[in-house]
Design a protein around this motif. Sequence first.
Motif, PDB file in Angstrom:
ATOM      1  N   VAL A  91     -27.984 117.469 -26.908  1.00 42.25           N
ATOM      2  CA  VAL A  91     -26.898 116.554 -26.544  1.00 42.25           C
ATOM      3  C   VAL A  91     -27.093 116.044 -25.118  1.00 42.25           C
ATOM      4  O   VAL A  91     -26.876 114.859 -24.836  1.00 42.25           O
ATOM      5  N   THR A  92     -27.530 116.907 -24.216  1.00 43.41           N
ATOM      6  CA  THR A  92     -27.801 116.492 -22.845  1.00 43.41           C
ATOM      7  C   THR A  92     -28.909 115.455 -22.799  1.00 43.41           C
ATOM      8  O   THR A  92     -28.812 114.463 -22.065  1.00 43.41           O
ATOM      9  N   LEU A  93     -29.949 115.648 -23.590  1.00 46.23           N
ATOM     10  CA  LEU A  93     -31.040 114.680 -23.653  1.00 46.23           C
ATOM     11  C   LEU A  93     -30.548 113.333 -24.180  1.00 46.23           C
ATOM     12  O   LEU A  93     -30.895 112.276 -23.634  1.00 46.23           O
ATOM     13  N   ILE A  94     -29.747 113.349 -25.221  1.00 43.87           N
ATOM     14  CA  ILE A  94     -29.225 112.096 -25.785  1.00 43.87           C
ATOM     15  C   ILE A  94     -28.365 111.365 -24.760  1.00 43.87           C
ATOM     16  O   ILE A  94     -28.504 110.155 -24.560  1.00 43.87           O
ATOM     17  N   ILE A  95     -27.491 112.082 -24.076  1.00 46.89           N
ATOM     18  CA  ILE A  95     -26.638 111.457 -23.061  1.00 46.89           C
ATOM     19  C   ILE A  95     -27.494 110.927 -21.911  1.00 46.89           C
ATOM     20  O   ILE A  95     -27.233 109.834 -21.390  1.00 46.89           O
ATOM     21  N   ALA A  96     -28.528 111.676 -21.515  1.00 49.58           N
ATOM     22  CA  ALA A  96     -29.411 111.224 -20.433  1.00 49.58           C
ATOM     23  C   ALA A  96     -30.144 109.950 -20.835  1.00 49.58           C
ATOM     24  O   ALA A  96     -30.296 109.033 -20.009  1.00 49.58           O
ATOM     25  N   LEU A  97     -30.599 109.871 -22.080  1.00 55.30           N
ATOM     26  CA  LEU A  97     -31.284 108.660 -22.530  1.00 55.30           C
ATOM     27  C   LEU A  97     -30.359 107.446 -22.490  1.00 55.30           C
ATOM     28  O   LEU A  97     -30.761 106.353 -22.085  1.00 55.30           O
ATOM     29  N   PHE A  98     -29.107 107.629 -22.914  1.00 52.25           N
ATOM     30  CA  PHE A  98     -28.149 106.530 -22.838  1.00 52.25           C
ATOM     31  C   PHE A  98     -27.863 106.170 -21.383  1.00 52.25           C
ATOM     32  O   PHE A  98     -27.752 104.986 -21.037  1.00 52.25           O
ATOM     33  N   ALA A  99     -27.737 107.183 -20.522  1.00 53.86           N
ATOM     34  CA  ALA A  99     -27.458 106.929 -19.108  1.00 53.86           C
ATOM     35  C   ALA A  99     -28.603 106.181 -18.435  1.00 53.86           C
ATOM     36  O   ALA A  99     -28.382 105.352 -17.556  1.00 53.86           O
ATOM     37  N   ILE A 100     -29.829 106.457 -18.839  1.00 53.71           N
ATOM     38  CA  ILE A 100     -30.985 105.750 -18.292  1.00 53.71           C
ATOM     39  C   ILE A 100     -31.077 104.343 -18.873  1.00 53.71           C
ATOM     40  O   ILE A 100     -31.375 103.382 -18.161  1.00 53.71           O
ATOM     41  N   ALA A 101     -30.792 104.198 -20.153  1.00 58.30           N
ATOM     42  CA  ALA A 101     -30.931 102.899 -20.811  1.00 58.30           C
ATOM     43  C   ALA A 101     -29.884 101.896 -20.345  1.00 58.30           C
ATOM     44  O   ALA A 101     -30.140 100.693 -20.342  1.00 58.30           O
ATOM     45  N   TRP A 102     -28.719 102.378 -19.956  1.00 58.73           N
ATOM     46  CA  TRP A 102     -27.647 101.471 -19.561  1.00 58.73           C
ATOM     47  C   TRP A 102     -28.039 100.623 -18.343  1.00 58.73           C
ATOM     48  O   TRP A 102     -28.018  99.394 -18.414  1.00 58.73           O
ATOM     49  N   PRO A 103     -28.434 101.203 -17.201  1.00 60.05           N
ATOM     50  CA  PRO A 103     -28.799 100.345 -16.070  1.00 60.05           C
ATOM     51  C   PRO A 103     -30.104  99.582 -16.305  1.00 60.05           C
ATOM     52  O   PRO A 103     -30.254  98.461 -15.808  1.00 60.05           O
ATOM     53  N   VAL A 104     -31.026 100.159 -17.061  1.00 55.29           N
ATOM     54  CA  VAL A 104     -32.267  99.440 -17.351  1.00 55.29           C
ATOM     55  C   VAL A 104     -31.962  98.192 -18.168  1.00 55.29           C
ATOM     56  O   VAL A 104     -32.477  97.095 -17.892  1.00 55.29           O
ATOM     57  N   GLY A 105     -31.101  98.318 -19.167  1.00 52.80           N
ATOM     58  CA  GLY A 105     -30.724  97.156 -19.964  1.00 52.80           C
ATOM     59  C   GLY A 105     -29.996  96.106 -19.145  1.00 52.80           C
ATOM     60  O   GLY A 105     -30.232  94.900 -19.307  1.00 52.80           O
ATOM     61  N   ALA A 106     -29.109  96.546 -18.259  1.00 51.76           N
ATOM     62  CA  ALA A 106     -28.400  95.597 -17.396  1.00 51.76           C
ATOM     63  C   ALA A 106     -29.376  94.880 -16.468  1.00 51.76           C
ATOM     64  O   ALA A 106     -29.260  93.667 -16.241  1.00 51.76           O
ATOM     65  N   PHE A 107     -30.368  95.610 -15.941  1.00 51.43           N
ATOM     66  CA  PHE A 107     -31.371  94.999 -15.066  1.00 51.43           C
ATOM     67  C   PHE A 107     -32.218  93.983 -15.829  1.00 51.43           C
ATOM     68  O   PHE A 107     -32.459  92.870 -15.345  1.00 51.43           O
ATOM     69  N   ILE A 108     -32.662  94.352 -17.009  1.00 50.86           N
ATOM     70  CA  ILE A 108     -33.483  93.439 -17.820  1.00 50.86           C
ATOM     71  C   ILE A 108     -32.704  92.178 -18.147  1.00 50.86           C
ATOM     72  O   ILE A 108     -33.220  91.058 -18.050  1.00 50.86           O
ATOM     73  N   ARG A 109     -31.454  92.339 -18.532  1.00 49.67           N
ATOM     74  CA  ARG A 109     -30.636  91.182 -18.889  1.00 49.67           C
ATOM     75  C   ARG A 109     -30.363  90.296 -17.670  1.00 49.67           C
ATOM     76  O   ARG A 109     -30.319  89.078 -17.781  1.00 49.67           O
ATOM     77  N   ALA A 110     -30.186  90.916 -16.497  1.00 48.36           N
ATOM     78  CA  ALA A 110     -29.913  90.139 -15.293  1.00 48.36           C
ATOM     79  C   ALA A 110     -31.139  89.375 -14.812  1.00 48.36           C
ATOM     80  O   ALA A 110     -31.003  88.317 -14.192  1.00 48.36           O
ATOM     81  N   THR A 111     -32.333  89.888 -15.062  1.00 50.06           N
ATOM     82  CA  THR A 111     -33.545  89.236 -14.565  1.00 50.06           C
ATOM     83  C   THR A 111     -34.192  88.313 -15.593  1.00 50.06           C
ATOM     84  O   THR A 111     -35.210  87.706 -15.281  1.00 50.06           O
ATOM     85  N   MET A 112     -33.617  88.204 -16.770  1.00 52.99           N
ATOM     86  CA  MET A 112     -34.186  87.294 -17.773  1.00 52.99           C
ATOM     87  C   MET A 112     -33.968  85.847 -17.344  1.00 52.99           C
ATOM     88  O   MET A 112     -32.921  85.512 -16.793  1.00 52.99           O
ATOM     89  N   PRO A 113     -34.942  84.984 -17.595  1.00 55.13           N
ATOM     90  CA  PRO A 113     -34.727  83.575 -17.267  1.00 55.13           C
ATOM     91  C   PRO A 113     -33.663  82.981 -18.179  1.00 55.13           C
ATOM     92  O   PRO A 113     -33.518  83.383 -19.335  1.00 55.13           O
ATOM     93  N   GLU A 114     -32.934  82.030 -17.628  1.00 58.71           N
ATOM     94  CA  GLU A 114     -31.870  81.398 -18.399  1.00 58.71           C
ATOM     95  C   GLU A 114     -32.490  80.540 -19.492  1.00 58.71           C
ATOM     96  O   GLU A 114     -33.481  79.840 -19.263  1.00 58.71           O
TER      97      GLU A 114
END
Length: 117
Positions: free
Chosen positions: A56-79
């Motif tokens: 469960v800790t691993l699953i939560i850690a993966l979500f916690a890591i994916a959240w800011p990475v996804g936000a960063f990827i979405r913010a840096t995508m060209p319009e």
Amino acid sequence: MKKLFLAWMMLLAWCALCPAQEHGGAAAKPGHEAHVVDPAPHPTVPENPAWVRPVVTLIIALFAIAWPVGAFIRATMPEEIPPSHAHDEHHGHKDPHGDPNAGAHDAHGHDAHDHGH
């Protein structure tokens, strides 16, 4: 969207922390007879549940890591560039209904698609 995600994560965390209820015992209502033992096989709690917390800790850690990475990827995508024209627009053709023969010649008899070739 962020509020919905936060509410969902709080609900999941709350559910993970809730202890399981025991069948019968203090939860049984007075006046009801005890349940008859069911001979069918049922799943049981494992002897060594030590693997649950790390998984469960691993699953939560993966979500916690994916959240800011996804936000960063979405913010840096060209319009995305909107299409320059729709497919149903009329590009200077005289017939608005799509008849290829109508409007093929202008008022002087020249071919409208010839372009001087």
